[in-house]
Motif scaffolding. Structure first.
Motif, PDB file in Angstrom:
ATOM      1  N   THR A  19       8.412   2.144 -11.381  1.00 18.80           N
ATOM      2  CA  THR A  19       9.012   0.911 -11.925  1.00 18.80           C
ATOM      3  C   THR A  19       7.947  -0.176 -12.028  1.00 18.80           C
ATOM      4  O   THR A  19       8.031  -1.213 -11.361  1.00 18.80           O
ATOM      5  CB  THR A  19      10.179   0.431 -11.031  1.00 18.80           C
ATOM      6  N   PRO A  20       6.934   0.018 -12.861  1.00 17.93           N
ATOM      7  CA  PRO A  20       5.821  -0.946 -12.918  1.00 17.93           C
ATOM      8  C   PRO A  20       6.222  -2.314 -13.459  1.00 17.93           C
ATOM      9  O   PRO A  20       5.552  -3.311 -13.167  1.00 17.93           O
ATOM     10  CB  PRO A  20       4.815  -0.254 -13.850  1.00 17.93           C
ATOM     11  N   ASP A  21       7.286  -2.398 -14.226  1.00 23.08           N
ATOM     12  CA  ASP A  21       7.651  -3.669 -14.848  1.00 23.08           C
ATOM     13  C   ASP A  21       8.213  -4.690 -13.856  1.00 23.08           C
ATOM     14  O   ASP A  21       8.323  -5.873 -14.199  1.00 23.08           O
ATOM     15  CB  ASP A  21       8.687  -3.439 -15.960  1.00 23.08           C
ATOM     16  N   VAL A  22       8.576  -4.263 -12.651  1.00 27.01           N
ATOM     17  CA  VAL A  22       9.108  -5.217 -11.670  1.00 27.01           C
ATOM     18  C   VAL A  22       8.044  -5.670 -10.684  1.00 27.01           C
ATOM     19  O   VAL A  22       8.336  -6.389  -9.733  1.00 27.01           O
ATOM     20  CB  VAL A  22      10.316  -4.622 -10.899  1.00 27.01           C
ATOM     21  N   VAL A  23       6.787  -5.241 -10.888  1.00 24.99           N
ATOM     22  CA  VAL A  23       5.708  -5.556  -9.953  1.00 24.99           C
ATOM     23  C   VAL A  23       4.892  -6.731 -10.477  1.00 24.99           C
ATOM     24  O   VAL A  23       4.479  -6.753 -11.631  1.00 24.99           O
ATOM     25  CB  VAL A  23       4.779  -4.344  -9.743  1.00 24.99           C
ATOM     26  N   THR A  24       4.667  -7.714  -9.617  1.00 22.95           N
ATOM     27  CA  THR A  24       3.742  -8.787  -9.947  1.00 22.95           C
ATOM     28  C   THR A  24       3.021  -9.217  -8.681  1.00 22.95           C
ATOM     29  O   THR A  24       3.655  -9.441  -7.641  1.00 22.95           O
ATOM     30  CB  THR A  24       4.463 -10.000 -10.592  1.00 22.95           C
ATOM     31  N   VAL A  25       1.720  -9.269  -8.741  1.00 20.56           N
ATOM     32  CA  VAL A  25       0.882  -9.720  -7.629  1.00 20.56           C
ATOM     33  C   VAL A  25      -0.049 -10.791  -8.168  1.00 20.56           C
ATOM     34  O   VAL A  25      -0.824 -10.528  -9.090  1.00 20.56           O
ATOM     35  CB  VAL A  25       0.069  -8.561  -7.014  1.00 20.56           C
ATOM     36  N   GLN A  26       0.036 -11.983  -7.616  1.00 21.97           N
ATOM     37  CA  GLN A  26      -0.739 -13.113  -8.114  1.00 21.97           C
ATOM     38  C   GLN A  26      -1.474 -13.799  -6.969  1.00 21.97           C
ATOM     39  O   GLN A  26      -0.977 -13.838  -5.846  1.00 21.97           O
ATOM     40  CB  GLN A  26       0.185 -14.142  -8.789  1.00 21.97           C
ATOM     41  N   ARG A  27      -2.635 -14.340  -7.281  1.00 22.71           N
ATOM     42  CA  ARG A  27      -3.368 -15.186  -6.339  1.00 22.71           C
ATOM     43  C   ARG A  27      -3.918 -16.363  -7.121  1.00 22.71           C
ATOM     44  O   ARG A  27      -4.649 -16.175  -8.088  1.00 22.71           O
ATOM     45  CB  ARG A  27      -4.496 -14.424  -5.658  1.00 22.71           C
ATOM     46  N   ARG A  51       0.832  -1.209   0.000  1.00 25.19           N
ATOM     47  CA  ARG A  51       0.000   0.000   0.000  1.00 25.19           C
ATOM     48  C   ARG A  51       0.867   1.261   0.000  1.00 25.19           C
ATOM     49  O   ARG A  51       0.608   2.222  -0.734  1.00 25.19           O
ATOM     50  CB  ARG A  51      -0.932  -0.007   1.215  1.00 25.19           C
ATOM     51  N   ARG A  52       1.930   1.249   0.824  1.00 24.56           N
ATOM     52  CA  ARG A  52       2.840   2.400   0.863  1.00 24.56           C
ATOM     53  C   ARG A  52       3.507   2.608  -0.483  1.00 24.56           C
ATOM     54  O   ARG A  52       3.694   3.745  -0.938  1.00 24.56           O
ATOM     55  CB  ARG A  52       3.910   2.182   1.935  1.00 24.56           C
ATOM     56  N   ALA A  53       3.891   1.504  -1.140  1.00 32.41           N
ATOM     57  CA  ALA A  53       4.560   1.610  -2.435  1.00 32.41           C
ATOM     58  C   ALA A  53       3.642   2.256  -3.473  1.00 32.41           C
ATOM     59  O   ALA A  53       4.083   3.063  -4.294  1.00 32.41           O
ATOM     60  CB  ALA A  53       5.015   0.232  -2.903  1.00 32.41           C
ATOM     61  N   PHE A  54       2.346   1.904  -3.439  1.00 35.50           N
ATOM     62  CA  PHE A  54       1.387   2.547  -4.329  1.00 35.50           C
ATOM     63  C   PHE A  54       1.248   4.027  -3.986  1.00 35.50           C
ATOM     64  O   PHE A  54       1.310   4.893  -4.868  1.00 35.50           O
ATOM     65  CB  PHE A  54       0.020   1.863  -4.220  1.00 35.50           C
ATOM     66  N   ASN A  55       1.050   4.311  -2.705  1.00 34.68           N
ATOM     67  CA  ASN A  55       0.798   5.688  -2.282  1.00 34.68           C
ATOM     68  C   ASN A  55       1.990   6.605  -2.515  1.00 34.68           C
ATOM     69  O   ASN A  55       1.819   7.795  -2.826  1.00 34.68           O
ATOM     70  CB  ASN A  55       0.406   5.717  -0.804  1.00 34.68           C
ATOM     71  N   GLU A  56       3.200   6.087  -2.356  1.00 32.63           N
ATOM     72  CA  GLU A  56       4.399   6.918  -2.501  1.00 32.63           C
ATOM     73  C   GLU A  56       4.909   6.972  -3.939  1.00 32.63           C
ATOM     74  O   GLU A  56       5.877   7.664  -4.227  1.00 32.63           O
ATOM     75  CB  GLU A  56       5.495   6.404  -1.564  1.00 32.63           C
ATOM     76  N   GLY A  57       4.289   6.210  -4.841  1.00 34.18           N
ATOM     77  CA  GLY A  57       4.647   6.305  -6.243  1.00 34.18           C
ATOM     78  C   GLY A  57       5.778   5.416  -6.708  1.00 34.18           C
ATOM     79  O   GLY A  57       6.155   5.466  -7.884  1.00 34.18           O
ATOM     80  N   SER A  58       6.335   4.567  -5.830  1.00 40.17           N
ATOM     81  CA  SER A  58       7.461   3.737  -6.250  1.00 40.17           C
ATOM     82  C   SER A  58       7.023   2.675  -7.255  1.00 40.17           C
ATOM     83  O   SER A  58       7.803   2.289  -8.138  1.00 40.17           O
ATOM     84  CB  SER A  58       8.133   3.079  -5.032  1.00 40.17           C
ATOM     85  N   ILE A  59       5.787   2.202  -7.153  1.00 38.34           N
ATOM     86  CA  ILE A  59       5.290   1.227  -8.138  1.00 38.34           C
ATOM     87  C   ILE A  59       5.076   1.894  -9.489  1.00 38.34           C
ATOM     88  O   ILE A  59       5.402   1.321 -10.540  1.00 38.34           O
ATOM     89  CB  ILE A  59       4.000   0.568  -7.628  1.00 38.34           C
ATOM     90  N   ALA A  60       4.575   3.114  -9.503  1.00 39.30           N
ATOM     91  CA  ALA A  60       4.367   3.833 -10.760  1.00 39.30           C
ATOM     92  C   ALA A  60       5.689   4.110 -11.473  1.00 39.30           C
ATOM     93  O   ALA A  60       5.739   4.143 -12.708  1.00 39.30           O
ATOM     94  CB  ALA A  60       3.627   5.140 -10.503  1.00 39.30           C
ATOM     95  N   VAL A  69      13.546  -4.134  -3.462  1.00 38.18           N
ATOM     96  CA  VAL A  69      12.281  -4.793  -3.768  1.00 38.18           C
ATOM     97  C   VAL A  69      11.936  -5.775  -2.658  1.00 38.18           C
ATOM     98  O   VAL A  69      12.819  -6.273  -1.962  1.00 38.18           O
ATOM     99  CB  VAL A  69      12.333  -5.517  -5.132  1.00 38.18           C
ATOM    100  N   GLU A  70      10.667  -6.022  -2.482  1.00 39.11           N
ATOM    101  CA  GLU A  70      10.201  -6.909  -1.420  1.00 39.11           C
ATOM    102  C   GLU A  70       9.430  -8.073  -2.023  1.00 39.11           C
ATOM    103  O   GLU A  70       8.646  -7.892  -2.966  1.00 39.11           O
ATOM    104  CB  GLU A  70       9.313  -6.147  -0.435  1.00 39.11           C
ATOM    105  N   LEU A  71       9.655  -9.257  -1.471  1.00 40.07           N
ATOM    106  CA  LEU A  71       8.980 -10.468  -1.930  1.00 40.07           C
ATOM    107  C   LEU A  71       8.145 -11.029  -0.794  1.00 40.07           C
ATOM    108  O   LEU A  71       8.643 -11.217   0.315  1.00 40.07           O
ATOM    109  CB  LEU A  71      10.027 -11.506  -2.374  1.00 40.07           C
TER     110      LEU A  71
END
Length: 227
Positions: A143-151, A132-141, A187-189
């Protein structure tokens, strides 16, 4: 995981791959979110209390007690101070902390079950908060290519599930070994593999779905519509 301060000095101590947590006292300590976060910071390398405090955004004076409790429980260890080093450093005793089958047993005492749940869920809560912090602080925006969230869910044998768990542990170990001070980003896993409940919380899922579809002001009846 938050960024870390400075380059830690090299040391000869390497954590074990896995520590099986057998004692309820150890589990209680691990169930504390702050102590769990401290352990995560000292898994890759030995660090001082000040370095961990800077990484977590917490004053070191508030951490000394927790470091002492973790060390007394055998969950971290102090590294001998070498010449030229002014502060004590600490390292995790293992890369993974795995609960024993006794602690995971459904027939264990309520206190044990409660501590087990808190320990397990705190890790997921930490990942969710960081995401949530990464979204809010803009770090995901940035570097979007290193983000993956799967369920995902899958039916398989117990043996196959155990094999997947082993592969995930190896993946996490490989991830940690890629850590280096001159890396461009931190990055966090987060990983979670578990047997799904036999009866999924359908009503709860529906409630979440409704909450996403309708803003709070639209849900429920107005006072004039009752009766």
């Amino acid at each position: 995981m938050p960024g870390r301060a400075g380059t830690p000095p090299a040391d000869d101590y390497e954590p074990a791959e896995v520590m099986v947590v057998e004692q309820l006292d150890q589990l209680r300590i691990l169930a504390n979110p702050l102590r769990a976060a401290i352990i995560q910071e000292v898994i890759p390398a030995a660090r001082t209390v000040a370095e961990v405090g800077e990484a977590l955004g917490i004053s070191p004076t508030k951490l000394y007690y927790h470091f002492r409790e973790l060390e007394m429980a055998g969950l971290i260890r102090s590294i001998p101070v070498h010449e030229g080093q002014a502060q004590q450093r600490y390292r995790a005793v293992a890369r993974f902390y795995q609960l024993s089958s006794r602690l995971l047993n459904a027939n264990s005492a309520p206190e044990t079950q409660s501590a087990t749940v808190e320990f397990t869920i705190s890790a997921i809560d930490h990942v969710a908060a960081q995401l949530r912090r990464a979204f809010n602080e803009g770090s995901i925006a940035r570097t979007p290519d290193v983000v993956t969230v799967q369920r995902r869910t899958a039916r398989m044998s117990v043996a196959e599930a155990q094999q997947f768990a082993d592969r995930l542990r190896k993946l996490a170990s490989s991830f940690e070994k890629a850590d280096r001070p001159d890396g461009e980003i931190t990055v966090e896993l987060g990983l979670a593999l578990f047997p799904r409940p036999s009866q999924p919380a359908v009503n709860g899922d529906q409630a979440v779905h409704r909450a996403r579809r309708f803003p709070r002001r639209q849900r429920g009846r107005s006072p004039r519509s009752r009766g």
